[in-house]
Design a protein around this motif. Structure first.
Motif, mmCIF file in Angstrom:
data_model
loop_
_atom_site.group_PDB
_atom_site.id
_atom_site.type_symbol
_atom_site.label_atom_id
_atom_site.label_comp_id
_atom_site.label_asym_id
_atom_site.label_seq_id
_atom_site.Cartn_x
_atom_site.Cartn_y
_atom_site.Cartn_z
ATOM 1 N N GLU A 27 0.813 -1.208 0.000
ATOM 2 C CA GLU A 27 0.000 0.000 0.000
ATOM 3 C C GLU A 27 0.847 1.258 0.000
ATOM 4 N N LYS A 28 2.055 1.154 0.575
ATOM 5 C CA LYS A 28 2.945 2.310 0.671
ATOM 6 C C LYS A 28 4.305 1.969 0.075
ATOM 7 N N THR A 29 5.014 2.999 -0.356
ATOM 8 C CA THR A 29 6.383 2.817 -0.824
ATOM 9 C C THR A 29 7.318 2.838 0.374
ATOM 10 N N ALA A 30 8.608 2.593 0.123
ATOM 11 C CA ALA A 30 9.589 2.624 1.205
ATOM 12 C C ALA A 30 9.710 4.030 1.794
ATOM 13 N N GLY A 31 9.437 5.046 0.998
ATOM 14 C CA GLY A 31 9.517 6.430 1.473
ATOM 15 C C GLY A 31 8.271 6.878 2.219
ATOM 16 N N GLY A 32 7.232 6.054 2.266
ATOM 17 C CA GLY A 32 6.028 6.388 3.016
ATOM 18 C C GLY A 32 4.899 6.946 2.172
ATOM 19 N N LEU A 33 5.049 6.985 0.851
ATOM 20 C CA LEU A 33 3.984 7.495 -0.010
ATOM 21 C C LEU A 33 2.951 6.407 -0.265
ATOM 22 N N TYR A 34 1.676 6.774 -0.232
ATOM 23 C CA TYR A 34 0.600 5.833 -0.520
ATOM 24 C C TYR A 34 0.400 5.729 -2.026
ATOM 25 N N LEU A 35 0.224 4.508 -2.515
ATOM 26 C CA LEU A 35 0.050 4.272 -3.944
ATOM 27 C C LEU A 35 -1.433 4.137 -4.276
ATOM 28 N N PRO A 36 -1.893 4.839 -5.332
ATOM 29 C CA PRO A 36 -3.271 4.627 -5.782
ATOM 30 C C PRO A 36 -3.381 3.277 -6.494
ATOM 31 N N ASP A 37 -4.592 2.793 -6.669
ATOM 32 C CA ASP A 37 -4.804 1.486 -7.296
ATOM 33 C C ASP A 37 -4.263 1.440 -8.723
ATOM 34 N N THR A 38 -4.298 2.548 -9.429
ATOM 35 C CA THR A 38 -3.837 2.554 -10.817
ATOM 36 C C THR A 38 -2.321 2.466 -10.925
#
Length: 62
Positions: A27-38
């Motif tokens: 759900e999140k990247t290593a940097g803490g950003l949330y990824l959208p489904d697309t």
């Protein structure tokens, strides 16, 4: 699309089919950003839950 909830005990693959439970994606990247489904990649990892009996040979054996 509606999600269908099936118990593994009620699902039996036929022939040479395999039933695979797909692992959840990040759900999140290593940097803490949330990824959208697309932006998520398609899952490449799963767990084999059940396998079928296999296919029949020309003489009728499995």
């Amino acid at each position: 699309m509606a999600a269908v909830s099936l118990s593994v005990s009620t699902v039996k693959p036929l022939g040479d089919r395999v039933f695979v439970k797909v692992s959840a994606s990040e759900e999140k990247t290593a940097g803490g950003l949330y990824l959208p489904d697309t932006a998520k990649e398609k899952p490449q990892v799963g767990e084999v839950v059940a396998v079928g009996d296999g296919t029949d040979t020309d003489d009728g054996a499995r």
